[in-house]
Design an enzyme around this catalytic site. Structure first.
Site, PDB file in Angstrom:
ATOM      1  N   PRO A 143       0.789  -1.240   0.000  1.00  0.00           N
ATOM      2  CA  PRO A 143       0.000   0.000   0.000  1.00  0.00           C
ATOM      3  C   PRO A 143       0.817   1.286   0.000  1.00  0.00           C
ATOM      4  O   PRO A 143       0.275   2.362   0.216  1.00  0.00           O
ATOM      5  CB  PRO A 143      -0.799  -0.121   1.306  1.00  0.00           C
ATOM      6  CG  PRO A 143       0.125  -0.842   2.230  1.00  0.00           C
ATOM      7  CD  PRO A 143       0.858  -1.843   1.362  1.00  0.00           C
ATOM      8  N   CYS A 144       2.123   1.205  -0.264  1.00  0.00           N
ATOM      9  CA  CYS A 144       2.983   2.376  -0.104  1.00  0.00           C
ATOM     10  C   CYS A 144       2.579   3.552  -0.990  1.00  0.00           C
ATOM     11  O   CYS A 144       2.812   4.711  -0.614  1.00  0.00           O
ATOM     12  CB  CYS A 144       4.445   2.010  -0.345  1.00  0.00           C
ATOM     13  SG  CYS A 144       4.788   1.282  -1.954  1.00  0.00           S
TER      14      CYS A 144
END
Length: 234
Positions: free
Chosen positions: A171-172
């Site tokens: 999810p960066c």
């Protein structure tokens, strides 16, 4: 969450839980033939909101696997589904040659966004390798680009609740492209609850689902003017 370009694309833990309460029903209403998402609750521990858990879509067969089975004369997956519908379908009478998939939507406390865990396996429970999964998805991109891209970085780590290795879309970069997705929807951003309850998860899943062969019903976006993003846009 007022005005244009002011939202950073993240949601709180409580907002995530609220979105998870409304998403399964809206998913089913958009297309009752789709397999349902279910909320899996876990005991509350200190430091968390009122409840913790994840959304689960399990025991499904990807559309391409259905087409392959039909071409080879196998009936492991249902052939009654509308061939024009993309995405996962319920498995009926699967056999040992059927590839099944589980998808879990969890909340990332580090990035304050949803994250998608997934796994593929044979009917006997044998885990599929990432190369086998990508072959089912028929993605034109190479495995290397999908595992290294800023937008679609795939990693393998223990599922936070099940404590077993699963694949995960990292999810960066989610907050960045979610902010981009809604950047031209300022009227919606003036109504925070509308975004959270109706549009955040469907919009997020419409992007990440492209990576793992999971597409959502168009009905989820009915009457909503939200631009779509594809992997090419990212």
């Amino acid at each position: 969450m007022n005005g244009r370009h002011k939202w950073d694309g993240t949601i709180s833990e409580r907002d995530f839980l609220e979105a998870c309460r409304t998403f399964p029903q809206r998913w089913s209403e958009a297309d009752p033939s789709n397999p349902p998402w279910m909320w899996v609750s876990h005991p509350v521990v200190s430091g968390f909101a009122q409840e913790i858990g994840y959304l689960a879509l399990e025991n499904v067969c990807h559309q391409k696997s259905i087409e392959n089975l039909l071409l080879t004369g196998l009936d492991g997956c249902s052939s009654d589904e509308d061939p024009g519908i993309d995405g996962a379908t319920l498995v009926k009478n699967p056999d040992s040659r059927t590839h099944l998939y589980d998808y879990h939507i969890l909340y990332s406390f580090s990035y304050n966004v949803p994250m998608l865990y997934f796994r593929g396996y044979q009917y006997d429970g044998q885990q599929l390798q990432l190369e086998e999964i990508m072959a089912d998805f028929s993605l034109s991109s190479s495995i290397g680009s999908l595992t290294e891209s800023t937008w679609t970085f795939i990693t393998t780590e223990d599922h936070p609740f099940l404590h077993r290795p699963w694949h995960m879309l990292h999810p960066c970069a989610t907050r960045d492209w979610m902010s981009l997705l809604f950047s031209d929807s300022s009227p919606l951003l003036d109504c925070r609850q509308t975004v959270i309850q109706k549009h955040y998860l469907p919009s997020w899943l419409s992007v990440v689902g492209q990576v793992v062969g999971l597409k959502i019903p168009l009905g989820l976006h009915a009457h909503v003017n939200i631009p779509s993003l594809t992997m090419k846009d990212l």
